[in-house]
Design an enzyme around this catalytic site. Sequence first.
Site, mmCIF file in Angstrom:
data_model
loop_
_atom_site.group_PDB
_atom_site.id
_atom_site.type_symbol
_atom_site.label_atom_id
_atom_site.label_comp_id
_atom_site.label_asym_id
_atom_site.label_seq_id
_atom_site.Cartn_x
_atom_site.Cartn_y
_atom_site.Cartn_z
ATOM 1 N N SER A 188 0.831 -1.205 0.000
ATOM 2 C CA SER A 188 0.000 0.000 0.000
ATOM 3 C C SER A 188 0.861 1.248 0.000
ATOM 4 C CB SER A 188 -0.948 0.017 1.202
ATOM 5 O OG SER A 188 -0.329 -0.477 2.343
ATOM 6 N N HIS B 71 -3.714 -4.034 -5.698
ATOM 7 C CA HIS B 71 -3.954 -3.547 -4.343
ATOM 8 C C HIS B 71 -5.401 -3.783 -3.916
ATOM 9 C CE1 HIS B 71 -3.982 -0.106 -1.233
ATOM 10 N NE2 HIS B 71 -3.458 -1.191 -0.710
ATOM 11 N N GLU C 223 -7.162 -1.942 -7.024
ATOM 12 C CA GLU C 223 -6.390 -0.978 -7.799
ATOM 13 C C GLU C 223 -5.329 -1.760 -8.571
ATOM 14 O OE1 GLU C 223 -6.608 3.015 -4.987
ATOM 15 O OE2 GLU C 223 -5.135 1.484 -4.497
ATOM 16 N N ASN D 166 -5.628 5.173 -0.835
ATOM 17 C CA ASN D 166 -4.844 5.578 0.338
ATOM 18 C C ASN D 166 -4.345 7.015 0.241
ATOM 19 O OD1 ASN D 166 -5.171 3.291 1.807
ATOM 20 N ND2 ASN D 166 -3.259 2.341 1.183
#
Length: 303
Positions: A137, A158, A170, A208
């Site tokens: 991440s 992700h 992702e 994120n």
Amino acid sequence: TAKYCTTNDGKEKNISNVTVIGGGLMGAGIVQVAAQNDFDVVIVDKEDEYLQKCMVMVRKSIDRITKKKFPDEPKLASKFVNDTLNRIKTEKEPSVGVANADLVIEAITENLDAKWKLFEVIDKAAPKHCIFTSNTSSLPIFEISKVTSRPDKFGGLHFFNPVPLMKLVEVVKAENTSQETFDTLFQFSKDLGKIPVACKDTPGFIVNRLLVPYMMEAIRFVERGHANARDIDTAMKLGAGYPMGPFELADYVGLDTIKFIVDGWHKNNPDNPLFNPSEMLNRCVEMGKFGKKNGEGFYKYTN
Ligand code: 3HC
């Protein structure tokens, strides 16, 4: 049918064997979702104890999903559980675990050296056509891929916690990721029943990059004494329709994880105020309050 990876002799090959390395919370979720969607999965972790814990997480989560999926059909339910579990094998040795892999998903600790060591080993052991991915991440995909002989067959995949429920993946196209690899990963995510989005190899990718500064801003709000955590959570749930408030979410993601991400960004971009560290967060982590996973973060958890 899906567009899939190409073997050395140029033939198209379906991804059927997936190896997940790292049996923590994310790894367990990825294993479960892949097995539920007809992929043969090998889960690799260093110790028997970690592998057992991973399988316990997978079983618990499958039970929850199964209850919802087949509420009045016990036979179908037990077939679904057994079929899913039968597709999962455990392995301690990474080089053995990737020997037949078409796709590797790395979900180990967020440490570049540890990831490099792992990828160096498995690069030698995995078939040439095998695609490598990381569920990192916070680390750049291109950096991780540098130690392998196949940066063109390397991308980011992700997932989000809880993996069995969160629909998003992702798919990260790094500097050297080939279009074919990217397309394969995009299709693979759809085959998991997820909705993929494309993103470049940029810090935090999409979610994120927006979510971590939001949680940090909420913490700073409390530090300034302008509202308390519970009221901020209530405000964001009832005023903005978020399923969890920023403090519930921070506890859920893990305060150690958030600190790790934000410290890394701050180191690389010290002038960006969004990435400033927070004393309150640092103190929680120092005191071992990591969030829901170990019983206390901003809130206390009884089980
Ligand atoms: N496996 C299987 N089923 C699960 C589960 C799991 N791990 N967790 C929850 N469920 C099921 C429950 O059994 C329940 O089923 P039921 O409706 O039949 O009883 C259902 O999901 C709903 O669960 P809950 O009632 O416990 O809770 P909620 O309705 O509040 O939903 C949630 C839970 C989906 C986690 C929701 O609160 C949510 O979407 N929260 C935000 C999560 C989020 O933002 N995640 C992203 C974090 S960032 C990240 O992961 C990136 C990383 O890199 C840091």
